[in-house]
Structure formats: structure tokens, C-alpha cells
Design a protein around this motif. Sequence first.
Motif, PDB file in Angstrom:
ATOM      1  N   PHE B  84       1.059  -1.352   0.156  1.00  8.97           N
ATOM      2  CA  PHE B  84      -0.198   0.102  -0.324  1.00  8.97           C
ATOM      3  C   PHE B  84       1.067   1.037   0.224  1.00  8.97           C
ATOM      4  N   GLU B  85       0.548   2.097  -0.487  1.00  7.64           N
ATOM      5  CA  GLU B  85       1.397   3.305  -0.760  1.00  7.64           C
ATOM      6  C   GLU B  85      -0.087   4.619  -0.616  1.00  7.64           C
ATOM      7  N   ARG B  86       0.142   6.058  -0.343  1.00 12.39           N
ATOM      8  CA  ARG B  86      -0.253   6.847   0.123  1.00 12.39           C
ATOM      9  C   ARG B  86      -0.925   7.253  -1.064  1.00 12.39           C
ATOM     10  N   SER B  87      -1.786   7.619  -2.200  1.00 17.86           N
ATOM     11  CA  SER B  87      -2.115   7.682  -3.239  1.00 17.86           C
ATOM     12  C   SER B  87      -1.887   8.925  -3.201  1.00 17.86           C
ATOM     13  N   GLU B  92       0.445  12.334 -10.656  1.00 15.08           N
ATOM     14  CA  GLU B  92       1.383  11.206  -9.476  1.00 15.08           C
ATOM     15  C   GLU B  92       1.454  10.306 -10.011  1.00 15.08           C
ATOM     16  N   HIS B  93       0.875   9.894 -11.213  1.00 12.18           N
ATOM     17  CA  HIS B  93       0.853   8.620 -10.739  1.00 12.18           C
ATOM     18  C   HIS B  93       1.832   7.886 -12.169  1.00 12.18           C
ATOM     19  N   GLU B 107      10.069   3.991  -9.287  1.00  7.93           N
ATOM     20  CA  GLU B 107       9.178   4.162 -10.075  1.00  7.93           C
ATOM     21  C   GLU B 107       9.111   4.843 -11.735  1.00  7.93           C
ATOM     22  N   PHE B 108       8.339   4.736 -12.447  1.00 14.04           N
ATOM     23  CA  PHE B 108       8.685   5.997 -13.171  1.00 14.04           C
ATOM     24  C   PHE B 108       6.929   5.669 -13.613  1.00 14.04           C
ATOM     25  N   PHE B 109       7.873   6.712 -14.967  1.00 15.14           N
ATOM     26  CA  PHE B 109       5.816   7.473 -15.909  1.00 15.14           C
ATOM     27  C   PHE B 109       6.755   7.643 -16.942  1.00 15.14           C
TER      28      PHE B 109
END
Lengths: 146, 146
Positions: B84-87, B92-93, B107-109
Motif C-alpha cells: 500500500f502507498e498513499r494515493s 503523480e501516477h 517508480e517511473f512514468f
Amino acid sequence: MSVSENQELKQVLREHELKATNQRIALLKLLDATREHFDAEEIYLELLKKQKNVSRATVYRSLEALVEQDLVTRLDFGDGRMRFERSKGDDEHHDHLICEECGKVIEFFNLEMEAQQLATCEEHDFTPSVHTMHIFGTCSDCKKNK
Amino acid sequence: MSVSENQELKQVLREHELKATNQRIALLKLLDATREHFDAEEIYLELLKKQKNVSRATVYRSLEALVEQDLVTRLDFGDGRMRFERSKGDDEHHDHLICEECGKVIEFFNLEMEAQQLATCEEHDFTPSVHTMHIFGTCSDCKKNK
DNA sequence: AATCTAAATGAGACTTATTTGCACTTGTGT
DNA sequence: ACACAAGTGCAAATAAGTCTCATTTAGATT
């Protein structure tokens, strides 16, 4: 023809340094026949139905070995149990649209997306092995029925 | 400042029709503080460490409620337990590169990838809600250490 | 501030998916 | 045919998550 299919599967197993046991042959044959996304329990029950003697433990252990040898692919649709499908060649790779209403799974492939994945990996000096892309949502059938 | 953070979180919870209990506030505060990908057990142990009284059941139930309200995001890295992580906001997706050696998560986008996902959904008349894109492999650090 | 009540919590039993220990069986190389 | 490591079956053990129910509490009500 089923005889020769058996021979073929035996061959495949041996090439991967796995003993060609009846249980493993039956398991592979099942996955080959249906091309469905079975979970371990379903595979176990299907094999029982076909009069094959197997135990759950063997199903789990065989799947582990087959996944390790990349003869079978492990899928995780996020519902708490793993699914399995016969591994496809690179040319048959696909990702999944998963309907949250009816559970249907639609396979898709998008070349540009694959390219972007590789690009992203390069950016991070990351060497990819496998990837999973799952899009959850509502399929067209379920949208109609509302 | 911690006091006002509490007030802020209480406010957030109430806005989402959730009672602002100490347990929920502590849970959100933990996720806010670390921005890590905790699993339920880790969250439970962290809260215990901080002298907060919680039970596992409450951690699970709170997470469920918070995910439902989209205050927390559920992540599935395919290893049999949920993280779980803070949404994060839409802006910021991100998706994940997961190192199979050390477990690190990068993490990447990639905008083009997101665009292709939408295109694929349209092709199949599929309405997406959430998606997960996980690329497994070996990170640069682990490649060095070999 | 005291009271009320639905929502939330804690403790532990339970479920489901998967793994493991161990004695027994079976492919397969010789 | 034989030998033995690899594979199997069974049942017990784990692991993650869910459920029940008695008790507590947030927050609305007086």
C-alpha cells in the motif's frame, strides 16, 4: 495423434531437464488444450476429472518447475491466487484487460507499448526479464447490461 | 506541527465519510511520512512500534476503507501479498520497475505508454479504472555487483 | 457536559492459497 | 534388470487475509 503429442511433450520436458512424468505431461496437455488461465486448484480438479492421479502438492511443484523453465507463465490478476498459462513465444506475448464486473480477461498486444517499456528500462539501466501490464475496468458486454 | 497534521488528516477522513479514529490517523501518517510500499503486516508492526494500539484486523479494515476512498493505493507486485502507498494525484501516477535480485522498486512514468493504454482500451470498448504495469528484471546496482 | 448510537476496534478463530516434511514410487542412465 | 536421484502423495504446517462477536468510541443530539 494424442500418442505423438505425448511423445512431443516428453521430449520438451527432457530438453528442460525435467523428468517426463505422467502428471507433468497431463498438466501441460491440459494447458495446451484449453489456452485458458487456470489457477492451481482448477488444474488439480481438471486432472482428477480426467482420471489422472495427482495431488495438489504435485500440481504446485510441477507448476513451479515449469514456470522456472519458462514452459508455463504465471499470471497475477490481483485476486489472491495465481493463474497459469502455457508460455507463448516472444511473438505471441500479450497483456491483459480484466473486467472487474464479470472477471473476463481480454488479451491484447501493443507494439508501441512494448517499445516504450524497453525505452524506460534503458533510461534506468534496468535489464528486464518479464513484465505484466494489467488494465482493470469494465468490458463492453458489462457496459451494455446496465 | 504534528498537531496540525493530525487535524488535517482528521479533516481528510471526515471529508470521505470515515470516522477519524486514532488508528486511521496513525496509519495515514505512517504512509505519508515514509512514502514507502508497505504491506499490511509491516504497517501493523510499525504502528505497534510507535506505541499505537492496533490490531491486524483494524489495519486490514482501515486499508480497505482507505483504498475504497482512494486515499490509499493498493499495489500488487505478484509476490503473494499486497502493498500500500498513499494515493498520488493523477499527475503523480507512476508504474514500477521491480528488481528480482534485491527487491528494490523504481517508480517511473511514461506518457506515451499511458496514451497507448487508453488507445488499447478504446479499441476494445473497455472502460479502464486502474492499471498496473510492472517490469521485473535486474537493477543497475545488482548488475554492478556481479 | 452527559447521553446516544452507529461505526469502529481487538482478540482470536477461521478460510483459502500455497509450502513443506517425509516415506514411498518412478523415470532414466548404465 | 538395477540403482538412485528426482518426483510424488499425504497430511501437517504456513501465510495472508477475513470474519465473528463482545466491547469501545467518534461525533451527533439533547
